[in-house]
Design a protein around this motif. Sequence first.
Motif, short mmCIF file in Angstrom:
data_model
loop_
_atom_site.label_atom_id
_atom_site.label_comp_id
_atom_site.label_asym_id
_atom_site.label_seq_id
_atom_site.Cartn_x
_atom_site.Cartn_y
_atom_site.Cartn_z
N ARG A 22 0.86 -1.18 0.00
CA ARG A 22 0.00 0.00 0.00
C ARG A 22 0.89 1.23 0.00
O ARG A 22 1.75 1.37 0.84
CB ARG A 22 -0.92 -0.01 1.22
CG ARG A 22 -1.99 -1.10 1.18
CD ARG A 22 -2.87 -1.05 2.42
NE ARG A 22 -3.99 -1.95 2.33
CZ ARG A 22 -3.97 -3.23 2.67
NH1 ARG A 22 -2.84 -3.76 3.12
NH2 ARG A 22 -5.04 -3.99 2.55
N THR A 69 -0.22 8.19 -1.43
CA THR A 69 -0.07 9.04 -2.62
C THR A 69 -0.64 10.42 -2.32
O THR A 69 -1.82 10.56 -1.98
CB THR A 69 -0.82 8.43 -3.82
OG1 THR A 69 -0.34 7.10 -4.05
CG2 THR A 69 -0.60 9.26 -5.07
N GLN A 122 -2.10 13.66 -3.43
CA GLN A 122 -2.83 14.15 -4.58
C GLN A 122 -2.65 15.66 -4.73
O GLN A 122 -2.28 16.36 -3.78
CB GLN A 122 -4.32 13.82 -4.45
CG GLN A 122 -4.61 12.34 -4.31
CD GLN A 122 -4.24 11.55 -5.55
OE1 GLN A 122 -4.17 12.10 -6.65
NE2 GLN A 122 -4.00 10.25 -5.39
N THR A 179 -4.17 9.52 -0.54
CA THR A 179 -4.91 8.28 -0.76
C THR A 179 -3.95 7.10 -0.63
O THR A 179 -2.74 7.26 -0.68
CB THR A 179 -5.56 8.27 -2.16
OG1 THR A 179 -4.54 8.43 -3.15
CG2 THR A 179 -6.58 9.39 -2.30
N GLU A 217 -2.85 3.67 -2.38
CA GLU A 217 -2.91 2.95 -3.64
C GLU A 217 -2.12 1.64 -3.52
O GLU A 217 -1.16 1.56 -2.75
CB GLU A 217 -2.32 3.80 -4.77
CG GLU A 217 -2.86 5.22 -4.85
CD GLU A 217 -4.29 5.30 -5.32
OE1 GLU A 217 -4.79 4.29 -5.87
OE2 GLU A 217 -4.91 6.36 -5.13
N VAL A 265 0.42 -1.17 -5.09
CA VAL A 265 1.54 -1.18 -6.02
C VAL A 265 2.36 -2.44 -5.80
O VAL A 265 2.44 -2.97 -4.69
CB VAL A 265 2.41 0.08 -5.82
CG1 VAL A 265 3.07 0.07 -4.45
CG2 VAL A 265 3.45 0.21 -6.91
#
Length: 227
Positions: free
Chosen positions: A139, A142, A144, A150, A152, A154
């Motif tokens: 996790r 990120t 923004q 948030t 995300e 990966v």
Amino acid sequence: MSATELPDWQDSKLGTMKRAALWLVAEVGVGNVFTKTQLRDAFPDVAQIDRRMRDLRDHGWLIYTNREDVSLDASQQRFAEQGVPVWEPGRATKSSSSITAAQRRELLVKDGYLCRSCGIGAAENYAGSQETAQLEVARRKTLQPDGSITIELVTECSRCRVGGRELVADVRQIVERIRQLPSFDRKILAGWMADGQREYSEIEKLWAAYRALPATARAEISGAFAS
């Protein structure tokens, strides 16, 4: 809560996952190493105690193997961090944010079976080492453009996952780097973004397919090609 206030991890009325959590807290201790033999000796009548232990990761427990902590050998694990006290009533509900096997497979395919931080592929050797890369789903925080953060998913190798837990991907910075590209490069990149994909040549596609294969299959193909 101190260890003396905890339920007895040997209480057979508790579920196996709860007993495993209590065993970690009472017998191992956060930060300490235990072996698979010690775990199985503590639960001699539980056939899948390793799986029940892994289930704790869905509740925020960090239990490292030698994939996350290279100082460990294959038989060792480290109890790195205690998560949700699953033995408490109503606390053992599986988190809706846990990653399913299907989600993991889908993400690995999307990410081309490559670590998105360093680019290494699954089972490849790290430079100057005999250690092979293991890919996991991580996790990533990120940042923004609106300032919100948030989480995300990966694909990362074990080294990058351990070393990058506190990293935050900065969208604004990436936008600025794109703006600094020559106009021709920006146009190419914009096309890839619009299409949601990049068109690869046949040789690039074959290389990606080859490096995603198991080692035995890669050896067979490379041997056939060499001959």
